[in-house]
Design a protein around this motif. Structure first.
Motif, PDB file in Angstrom:
ATOM      1  N   ARG A   1     -59.756  60.281  54.548  1.00  0.00           N
ATOM      2  CA  ARG A   1     -59.247  60.271  55.925  1.00  0.00           C
ATOM      3  C   ARG A   1     -59.970  61.308  56.767  1.00  0.00           C
ATOM      4  NH1 ARG A   1     -54.505  57.951  57.637  1.00  0.00           N
ATOM      5  NH2 ARG A   1     -53.458  56.695  56.057  1.00  0.00           N
TER       6      ARG A   1
ATOM      7  N   SER B   1     -50.016  55.850  56.895  1.00  0.00           N
ATOM      8  CA  SER B   1     -49.970  56.872  57.938  1.00  0.00           C
ATOM      9  C   SER B   1     -48.912  57.893  57.584  1.00  0.00           C
ATOM     10  CB  SER B   1     -49.629  56.237  59.294  1.00  0.00           C
ATOM     11  OG  SER B   1     -50.653  55.355  59.678  1.00  0.00           O
TER      12      SER B   1
ATOM     13  N   GLY C   1     -56.313  55.679  51.994  1.00  0.00           N
ATOM     14  CA  GLY C   1     -56.351  55.765  53.451  1.00  0.00           C
ATOM     15  C   GLY C   1     -55.567  54.685  54.152  1.00  0.00           C
TER      16      GLY C   1
ATOM     17  N   SER D   1     -55.697  58.966  61.653  1.00  0.00           N
ATOM     18  CA  SER D   1     -56.317  57.670  61.462  1.00  0.00           C
ATOM     19  C   SER D   1     -57.246  57.706  60.271  1.00  0.00           C
ATOM     20  CB  SER D   1     -57.125  57.293  62.713  1.00  0.00           C
ATOM     21  OG  SER D   1     -58.080  58.259  63.001  1.00  0.00           O
ATOM     22  N   PRO D   2     -57.188  56.672  59.390  1.00  0.00           N
ATOM     23  CA  PRO D   2     -58.013  56.686  58.198  1.00  0.00           C
ATOM     24  C   PRO D   2     -59.471  56.451  58.521  1.00  0.00           C
ATOM     25  CG  PRO D   2     -56.830  54.622  58.370  1.00  0.00           C
ATOM     26  CD  PRO D   2     -56.333  55.504  59.483  1.00  0.00           C
ATOM     27  N   SER D   3     -60.341  57.014  57.685  1.00  0.00           N
ATOM     28  CA  SER D   3     -61.769  56.777  57.856  1.00  0.00           C
ATOM     29  C   SER D   3     -62.302  55.916  56.733  1.00  0.00           C
ATOM     30  CB  SER D   3     -62.514  58.117  57.855  1.00  0.00           C
ATOM     31  OG  SER D   3     -62.308  58.765  56.630  1.00  0.00           O
TER      32      SER D   3
ATOM     33  N   LYS E   1     -62.674  65.806  57.320  1.00  0.00           N
ATOM     34  CA  LYS E   1     -62.286  64.786  56.349  1.00  0.00           C
ATOM     35  C   LYS E   1     -61.573  65.441  55.173  1.00  0.00           C
ATOM     36  CE  LYS E   1     -65.600  61.117  57.336  1.00  0.00           C
ATOM     37  NZ  LYS E   1     -66.562  60.153  56.762  1.00  0.00           N
TER      38      LYS E   1
END
Length: 254
Positions: free
Chosen positions: A200, A228, A225, A238-240, A206
């Motif tokens: 994330r 929430s 990820g 917000s997930p990456s 990160k």
């Protein structure tokens, strides 16, 4: 004369009744006010995040990630890329979404296997009154992290005790470090083995799981990820994972 006395007695009785009613009303109001205040205090205490105390750090195998650091209950631990030293940069809302892994205070914390304690449970002291650090707590702990053996978590299976350390947070709590990386939980992980914080990007950096050598693991397994954290602001967590390559190496030097 008796009629006048009767009137005076009646007036006095009415006055006494009025005072009694007023007093009861005030007492009831105070009781209601105190009950409301007490309820508000309980609600505030319930809504405050509880400390994430870790008494043991160990390594366990997780599908798609290999062996990674977890606490004694199997909950995943993460490092934060934005932390450039053993000093944590995650506070406020960040610390709510990513609770720091902290030690117990004083004697309630689990000491590491290398610590020396007096029979009373307190750390042994030198003649000058200062604490004497154990050899593993002083020489093998990474520079920059505290080596107080009385509050270090125990080093479980697969973990190098010499890489464990602590750092003081701005709120006065003591956070656990591993190879100088402050360790965190993820609010979205609800059970042992969850790695939903992996990869994330939130709060300026990160978040990665950590291998037993103290290096971040950058592989993104399926399902990571996808959750929430509760209470996070829109966009802050917000997930990456969707933008990360699953072909990344399993670990990279920090």
């Amino acid at each position: 004369m008796s009629k006048k006395y009767a009137n005076v007695t009646a007036a006095a009785a009415l006055a006494l009744f009025a005072v009694t009613v007023t007093g009861c009303g005030q007492s009831g109001g105070n009781a209601h006010s105190q009950a409301s205040t007490s309820a508000a205090g309980v609600e505030a205490a319930t809504s405050s995040p509880s400390p994430a105390v870790a008494s043991e750090i160990k390594a366990e195998r997780v599908d798609g990630l290999g062996r990674i650091l977890v606490d004694g209950k199997g909950r995943t631990l993460y490092l934060f890329d934005a932390d450039k030293s053993s000093k944590s940069t995650c506070t406020g809302e960040c610390a709510r979404d990513w609770p720091p892994a902290v030690t117990g205070s004083g004697s309630s914390g689990s000491p590491s296997a290398s610590s020396t304690e007096s029979p009373s449970g307190s750390a042994s002291a030198s003649p000058s009154g200062s604490q004497s650090a154990s050899p593993s707590g002083s020489s093998s702990s990474p520079a920059g992290s505290s080596a107080s053996p009385s509050i270090l978590p125990s080093a479980g299976t697969g973990v190098q005790a010499g890489l464990l350390g602590t750092t003081k947070r701005s709120d006065g709590t003591t956070q656990i470090t591993y190879k100088d990386h402050p360790l965190y939980y993820f609010e979205g992980d609800k059970k042992a083995g969850d790695v939903k914080g992996q990869g994330r990007e939130a709060f300026g950096g990160k978040w990665w799981v950590v291998d037993p050598n103290g290096d971040k693991v950058t592989t993104i397994p399926p399902g990571a990820g996808s959750a929430s954290p509760s209470g996070s602001a829109s966009g802050s967590g917000s997930p990456s994972a969707s933008g990360s390559s699953s072909a990344s190496p399993t670990s990279s030097p920090s």
